[in-house]
Write a protein that holds these residues in place. Structure first.
Motif, PDB file in Angstrom:
ATOM      1  N   ASP B 138     -12.919 -16.545   9.642  1.00 52.36           N
ATOM      2  CA  ASP B 138     -12.922 -17.571   8.437  1.00 52.36           C
ATOM      3  C   ASP B 138     -13.022 -16.588   7.275  1.00 52.36           C
ATOM      4  O   ASP B 138     -13.885 -15.613   6.932  1.00 52.36           O
ATOM      5  N   SER B 139     -11.772 -16.775   6.321  1.00 52.54           N
ATOM      6  CA  SER B 139     -11.335 -15.757   5.301  1.00 52.54           C
ATOM      7  C   SER B 139     -12.372 -16.006   4.201  1.00 52.54           C
ATOM      8  O   SER B 139     -12.121 -15.353   3.234  1.00 52.54           O
ATOM      9  N   ASP B 140     -13.277 -17.101   4.179  1.00 55.91           N
ATOM     10  CA  ASP B 140     -13.985 -17.481   3.010  1.00 55.91           C
ATOM     11  C   ASP B 140     -15.325 -16.625   3.171  1.00 55.91           C
ATOM     12  O   ASP B 140     -16.145 -16.393   2.158  1.00 55.91           O
ATOM     13  N   LEU B 141     -15.573 -15.958   4.378  1.00 52.47           N
ATOM     14  CA  LEU B 141     -16.688 -14.962   4.584  1.00 52.47           C
ATOM     15  C   LEU B 141     -16.617 -13.527   4.054  1.00 52.47           C
ATOM     16  O   LEU B 141     -15.277 -13.089   3.852  1.00 52.47           O
ATOM     17  N   LEU B 142     -17.766 -13.170   3.781  1.00 52.77           N
ATOM     18  CA  LEU B 142     -17.787 -11.515   3.261  1.00 52.77           C
ATOM     19  C   LEU B 142     -17.828 -10.757   4.430  1.00 52.77           C
ATOM     20  O   LEU B 142     -17.856 -11.116   5.608  1.00 52.77           O
ATOM     21  N   PRO B 143     -16.885  -9.685   4.300  1.00 51.64           N
ATOM     22  CA  PRO B 143     -16.383  -8.783   5.674  1.00 51.64           C
ATOM     23  C   PRO B 143     -17.535  -8.606   6.582  1.00 51.64           C
ATOM     24  O   PRO B 143     -17.534  -8.531   7.529  1.00 51.64           O
ATOM     25  N   ALA B 144     -18.812  -8.365   6.023  1.00 48.09           N
ATOM     26  CA  ALA B 144     -19.975  -8.106   6.751  1.00 48.09           C
ATOM     27  C   ALA B 144     -20.298  -9.161   7.805  1.00 48.09           C
ATOM     28  O   ALA B 144     -21.047  -8.835   8.789  1.00 48.09           O
ATOM     29  N   TYR B 145     -19.764 -10.397   7.844  1.00 49.59           N
ATOM     30  CA  TYR B 145     -19.978 -11.342   8.701  1.00 49.59           C
ATOM     31  C   TYR B 145     -18.989 -11.478   9.803  1.00 49.59           C
ATOM     32  O   TYR B 145     -18.928 -12.441  10.520  1.00 49.59           O
ATOM     33  N   LEU B 146     -17.916 -10.731   9.606  1.00 47.12           N
ATOM     34  CA  LEU B 146     -16.915 -10.685  10.328  1.00 47.12           C
ATOM     35  C   LEU B 146     -16.976  -9.874  11.752  1.00 47.12           C
ATOM     36  O   LEU B 146     -17.627  -8.890  11.519  1.00 47.12           O
ATOM     37  N   GLU B 147     -16.166 -10.276  12.644  1.00 47.36           N
ATOM     38  CA  GLU B 147     -15.999  -9.402  13.636  1.00 47.36           C
ATOM     39  C   GLU B 147     -15.069  -8.342  13.500  1.00 47.36           C
ATOM     40  O   GLU B 147     -14.487  -8.172  12.575  1.00 47.36           O
ATOM     41  N   PRO B 148     -15.555  -7.092  14.106  1.00 45.57           N
ATOM     42  CA  PRO B 148     -14.449  -5.913  14.141  1.00 45.57           C
ATOM     43  C   PRO B 148     -12.834  -6.150  13.863  1.00 45.57           C
ATOM     44  O   PRO B 148     -12.288  -5.695  13.267  1.00 45.57           O
ATOM     45  N   LEU B 149     -12.561  -6.971  14.956  1.00 46.48           N
ATOM     46  CA  LEU B 149     -11.101  -7.500  15.017  1.00 46.48           C
ATOM     47  C   LEU B 149     -10.687  -8.070  13.781  1.00 46.48           C
ATOM     48  O   LEU B 149      -9.718  -7.799  13.203  1.00 46.48           O
ATOM     49  N   GLU B 150     -11.525  -8.824  13.469  1.00 47.94           N
ATOM     50  CA  GLU B 150     -11.249  -9.728  12.121  1.00 47.94           C
ATOM     51  C   GLU B 150     -11.212  -8.798  11.006  1.00 47.94           C
ATOM     52  O   GLU B 150     -10.174  -8.981  10.231  1.00 47.94           O
ATOM     53  N   ARG B 151     -12.042  -7.820  10.845  1.00 49.28           N
ATOM     54  CA  ARG B 151     -11.941  -6.962   9.602  1.00 49.28           C
ATOM     55  C   ARG B 151     -10.796  -6.372   9.665  1.00 49.28           C
ATOM     56  O   ARG B 151     -10.193  -5.849   8.887  1.00 49.28           O
ATOM     57  N   LEU B 152     -10.501  -5.625  10.938  1.00 45.77           N
ATOM     58  CA  LEU B 152      -9.156  -4.891  11.131  1.00 45.77           C
ATOM     59  C   LEU B 152      -7.969  -5.618  10.781  1.00 45.77           C
ATOM     60  O   LEU B 152      -6.925  -5.080   9.784  1.00 45.77           O
ATOM     61  N   GLN B 153      -7.891  -6.993  11.197  1.00 48.49           N
ATOM     62  CA  GLN B 153      -6.888  -7.763  10.741  1.00 48.49           C
ATOM     63  C   GLN B 153      -6.657  -7.995   9.368  1.00 48.49           C
ATOM     64  O   GLN B 153      -5.621  -8.045   8.765  1.00 48.49           O
ATOM     65  N   LEU B 154      -7.780  -8.201   8.748  1.00 51.66           N
ATOM     66  CA  LEU B 154      -7.763  -8.402   7.186  1.00 51.66           C
ATOM     67  C   LEU B 154      -7.339  -7.168   6.435  1.00 51.66           C
ATOM     68  O   LEU B 154      -6.536  -7.295   5.550  1.00 51.66           O
ATOM     69  N   ALA B 155      -7.674  -5.631   6.973  1.00 49.08           N
ATOM     70  CA  ALA B 155      -7.390  -4.877   6.351  1.00 49.08           C
ATOM     71  C   ALA B 155      -5.786  -4.647   6.404  1.00 49.08           C
ATOM     72  O   ALA B 155      -5.210  -4.093   5.611  1.00 49.08           O
ATOM     73  N   LEU B 156      -5.458  -4.877   7.622  1.00 44.37           N
ATOM     74  CA  LEU B 156      -3.906  -4.923   7.894  1.00 44.37           C
ATOM     75  C   LEU B 156      -3.083  -5.873   6.949  1.00 44.37           C
ATOM     76  O   LEU B 156      -2.086  -5.653   6.116  1.00 44.37           O
ATOM     77  N   ALA B 157      -3.664  -6.853   6.905  1.00 47.96           N
ATOM     78  CA  ALA B 157      -3.063  -8.050   5.832  1.00 47.96           C
ATOM     79  C   ALA B 157      -3.096  -7.706   4.586  1.00 47.96           C
ATOM     80  O   ALA B 157      -2.125  -7.667   3.807  1.00 47.96           O
ATOM     81  N   ARG B 158      -4.264  -7.242   4.018  1.00 49.94           N
ATOM     82  CA  ARG B 158      -4.215  -6.480   2.755  1.00 49.94           C
ATOM     83  C   ARG B 158      -3.192  -5.464   2.498  1.00 49.94           C
ATOM     84  O   ARG B 158      -2.629  -5.540   1.391  1.00 49.94           O
ATOM     85  N   ALA B 159      -2.943  -4.519   3.399  1.00 51.55           N
ATOM     86  CA  ALA B 159      -1.924  -3.447   3.373  1.00 51.55           C
ATOM     87  C   ALA B 159      -0.571  -4.220   3.279  1.00 51.55           C
ATOM     88  O   ALA B 159       0.349  -3.802   2.392  1.00 51.55           O
ATOM     89  N   LEU B 160      -0.351  -5.009   4.020  1.00 53.77           N
ATOM     90  CA  LEU B 160       0.938  -5.852   4.460  1.00 53.77           C
ATOM     91  C   LEU B 160       1.480  -6.592   3.169  1.00 53.77           C
ATOM     92  O   LEU B 160       2.369  -6.745   3.086  1.00 53.77           O
ATOM     93  N   MET B 161       0.270  -6.846   2.531  1.00 55.19           N
ATOM     94  CA  MET B 161       0.733  -8.042   1.326  1.00 55.19           C
ATOM     95  C   MET B 161       1.353  -7.151   0.288  1.00 55.19           C
ATOM     96  O   MET B 161       2.303  -7.680  -0.453  1.00 55.19           O
ATOM     97  N   LEU B 162       1.395  -5.714   0.385  1.00 53.37           N
ATOM     98  CA  LEU B 162       2.146  -4.929  -0.514  1.00 53.37           C
ATOM     99  C   LEU B 162       3.510  -4.439  -0.093  1.00 53.37           C
ATOM    100  O   LEU B 162       4.314  -3.655  -0.434  1.00 53.37           O
ATOM    101  N   LYS B 163       3.941  -5.216   1.170  1.00 51.08           N
ATOM    102  CA  LYS B 163       5.332  -5.040   1.759  1.00 51.08           C
ATOM    103  C   LYS B 163       5.258  -3.523   2.178  1.00 51.08           C
ATOM    104  O   LYS B 163       6.493  -2.862   1.794  1.00 51.08           O
ATOM    105  N   PRO B 164       4.689  -2.888   2.967  1.00 52.62           N
ATOM    106  CA  PRO B 164       4.935  -1.225   3.047  1.00 52.62           C
ATOM    107  C   PRO B 164       5.991  -1.011   4.027  1.00 52.62           C
ATOM    108  O   PRO B 164       6.363  -2.117   4.934  1.00 52.62           O
ATOM    109  N   LYS B 165       6.657   0.118   4.189  1.00 54.57           N
ATOM    110  CA  LYS B 165       7.686   0.433   5.190  1.00 54.57           C
ATOM    111  C   LYS B 165       7.151   1.266   6.240  1.00 54.57           C
ATOM    112  O   LYS B 165       7.851   1.548   7.185  1.00 54.57           O
TER     113      LYS B 165
END
Lengths: 269, 248
Positions: B138-165
C-alpha cells in the motif's frame, strides 16, 4: 597539579568564548538556510513548497487552539489587570501606552515564541534528528537533493511566518478578551479602549513588531534544525540535542527581545 | 560533462582505491559499459560498501583516478554533482526512505524537486514503476508499516524516477527472505539490459546467474574475474574460503 592550575585560565577563556562561537555558528547556519542561491541553483520548488506548507500548517494552524487558550488567559489575567491598576495612577493615554508595550509588543511575542519553541522547535529537532540517525538524510542527498532547499529552508521560513502570524493573533485576542471581560464585568465604557488602542499603534512599531517576530521564528526554526544536524550516530544524542535546542532558543529569544526593547522601542511617554 | 539523458553514463576507475582500504596491494581497474552487471563480493561488507560509495563519488579516493562520464571527479562542480546524482543512483543497504512521507510521496518527491515531472505525471510514472518492480504494498502507508521488500522496491522506484543510467546497490538482498530474491532479481536483470548495475552482494546465486564482471575484494588484494566459472576455478585460498563459507 601545576599543569592543572596553568590550564585553568585557558578553561575560563574557552567557556567565555563558547556562547559567542555558538551564536556565530547558528547565525551562519541561518544565513545559509536563507540563501536561495546555494550551489548556484535557485530551488524553492514543488518539493520544498510542500514542506513549507506542511510546516506552516503544523506550526501555525495546528497551534491555534493552544495559542487561543494562552491569549484568552492572558487577556483575563494581564490585560484587565493592567487597565484596572494603571488607570488608578495614570491617565487613559498612559494605560493604553503600557497595554500596547506590555501585551501587544512583549507578551504576545514572548509567549508565542515559548509555545513555538516547545511545540515546533522540539518537533523539528526530533524529526530531523531521527532522519539523520536513520540515514534518511543521506538517502535524500544521494538523490541530488540539497538538504537546505528541501528540508531546512522550508522549516526555517515556516517557523518564521508561523511566529509572526501567531503573535499578531495572540495580541489581538489577548487585548479583546481583556477589554470584553472588563466591559461585561465592570462598565461597558471599557469598549472604548479597543478603537483607542488600534489608533495608538504606530506603523513604525508595527513594522518592528513584525520584523521581530519573523526574526524570532526564523531563529527558533534554525536553532532546532542546527541541533538536529548535530546528532551523529547514537540515539542518546537526540534528547540531548533537543533539550539544547529548546534551552538555547529560549535564551536567544529573550536576549534578542531585550536588545529590541533597548534599541528599537520609542521612549516611554 | 555529459549529462544529456540520451547519452550513456560511464564510470572508469584506474589504479583506484578508496580511503580506508590502503592495505590492499592491488588497486581496482574498472570500466563500465551498457548491459554490465558488476558484482563486488568479499567477506568484509564495509570495505565492499566503501568501494561502491567511492565509485558513486560519495567517498574520498586514496589513490588512482576515477572518471565519471570521462570527467575526472576532482573537476566536477557541486552543481554537476546534483545532476550526476540523478544519473548514478546509489542505494545503501538500509535503503532508508523518508519516515515522514508516505510510500508514494517518497517515490515522487525527488522527481518533483528536480522538476522532471509535474505531480500527475509523477504519480503515473510511479504507478508504472510499481508494476515493473512487482510492488504489491500500500503506497499510502508510511515506510515503517511496510515489509522490507516493499521498502526496497520503493527505494528503487524513488531512484528510478530520476532515470538513472547507473544503479549502485549495496547488498539489496540483505533484509529479504530467500523467496523474495526472485522478485528483485527479475527486475534488476530486466532493468540492466542497456544500463549499468554495480552491486555488492553475498548472493552467489545472483552472481552465478547474472554477473558480467566480478570483483573479489580480499583482505589485501582486489581480484577481477571475467565470469562465474573463472571465480570458482580460482586457486586463491581466500576466494575458496569465501565461497566455502557462503556455501555452508
Amino acid at each position: 597539579m601545576m599543569q592543572r592550575i596553568l590550564r585553568f585560565p585557558g578553561f575560563i577563556g574557552r567557556q567565555a568564548i563558547r556562547p559567542f562561537s555558538y551564536g556565530f555558528a547558528v547565525l551562519l547556519f541561518t544565513l545559509r538556510a536563507l540563501n536561495p542561491h546555494q550551489q548556484g541553483v535557485f530551488r524553492l520548488n514543488q518539493g520544498s513548497y510542500r514542506t513549507l506548507v506542511g510546516q506552516l500548517i503544523f506550526s501555525g494552524i495546528d497551534a491555534l487552539p493552544a495559542i487561543s487558550l494562552l491569549a484568552f488567559a492572558s487577556g483575563l489575567a494581564v490585560t484587565s489587570q493592567i487597565i484596572l491598576t494603571i488607570q488608578l495612577i495614570g491617565d487613559r493615554t498612559e494605560v493604553i501606552d503600557i497595554l500596547v508595550r506590555v501585551v501587544v509588543f512583549e507578551l504576545s511575542t514572548l509567549l508565542t515564541a515559548i509555545l513555538l519553541i516547545g511545540r515546533s522547535g522540539s518537533a523539528i529537532t526530533v524529526d530531523l534528528g531521527n532522519m539523520k540517525l536513520n540515514r534518511e538524510l543521506e538517502g535524500v542527498e544521494m538523490l541530488g537533493i540539497n538538504l537546505n532547499h528541501f528540508l531546512i529552508t522550508p522549516r526555517v521560513l515556516g517557523a518564521g511566518l508561523a511566529q509572526a502570524m501567531l503573535a499578531i493573533y495572540f495580541a489581538f485576542f489577548a487585548i479583546v478578551t481583556g477589554v470584553f471581560f472588563l466591559a461585561f464585568s465592570h462598565d461597558p465604557g471599557y469598549f472604548n479602549y479597543l478603537p483607542e488602542i488600534a489608533a495608538s499603534l504606530h506603523p513604525y512599531n508595527l513594522v518592528i513588531f513584525l520584523v521581530k517576530n519573523l526574526l524570532f521564528g526564523i531563529i527558533i526554526g534554525a536553532t532546532a534544525c542546527y541541533h538536529a544536524l548535530q546528532v551523529e550516530r547514537s540515539r542518546t544524542e537526540l534528547p540531548q540535542q533537543t533539550q539544547r535546542a529548546i534551552v538555547n532558543s529560549i535564551g536567544i529569544v529573550f536576549v534578542l527581545n531585550a536588545i529590541f526593547v533597548l534599541f528599537m522601542q520609542p521612549p516611554i511617554l | 560533462m555529459k549529462t544529456a539523458s540520451t547519452e550513456q553514463s560511464s564510470i572508469t576507475a584506474v589504479n583506484f582505491s578508496p580511503t580506508l582500504t590502503q592495505g590492499l596491494k592491488s588497486p581496482l581497474q574498472l570500466n563500465t559499459s551498457p548491459g554490465d552487471i558488476i558484482c563486488f563480493i568479499g567477506s568484509k561488507e564495509n570495505i565492499l560498501d566503501t568501494y561502491l560509495r567511492a565509485l558513486a563519488g560519495l567517498h574520498p579516493i586514496a589513490e588512482g583516478d576515477l572518471f565519471i562520464n570521462q570527467e575526472p571527479i576532482e573537476s566536477i562542480s557541486p552543481k554537476q554533482w546534483s545532476l550526476l546524482r540523478q544519473e548514478i543512483a546509489y542505494i545503501s543497504k538500509e535503503a532508508p526512505l523518508l519516515s515522514v512521507l508516505s510510500g508514494m510521496n517518497n517515490v515522487i518527491f525527488p522527481a518533483l524537486y528536480h522538476g522532471i515531472y509535474d505531480r500527475d505525471q509523477a504519480l503515473l510514472k510511479a504507478t508504472e514503476l510499481f508494476a515493473e518492480l512487482g510492488y504489491q504494498g500500500d503506497s499510502d502507508l508510511l515506510p515503517a508499516y511496510l515489509e522490507p521488500l516493499e521498502r526496497l522496491q520503493l527505494a528503487l522506484a524513488r531512484a528510478l524516477m530520476l532515470k538513472p543510467k547507473v544503479l549502485v546497490l549495496n547488498n539489496p538482498w540483505h533484509s529479504l527472505a530467500p523467496y523474495e530474491y526472485s522478485v528483485l532479481n527479475t527486475f534488476l536483470r530486466h532493468w540492466s539490459r542497456n544500463k549499468v548495475l554495480i552491486v555488492s552482494t553475498d548472493s552467489l546465486h545472483f552472481v552465478r546467474q547474472y554477473a558480467t564482471k566480478i570483483y573479489f575484494i580480499g583482505p589485501n588484494k582486489v581480484t577481477y574475474f571475467q565470469s562465474w566459472t573463472s571465480l570458482i576455478e580460482s586457486e586463491r585460498v581466500e576466494v575458496r574460503d569465501f565461497l566455502a563459507q557462503l556455501s555452508e
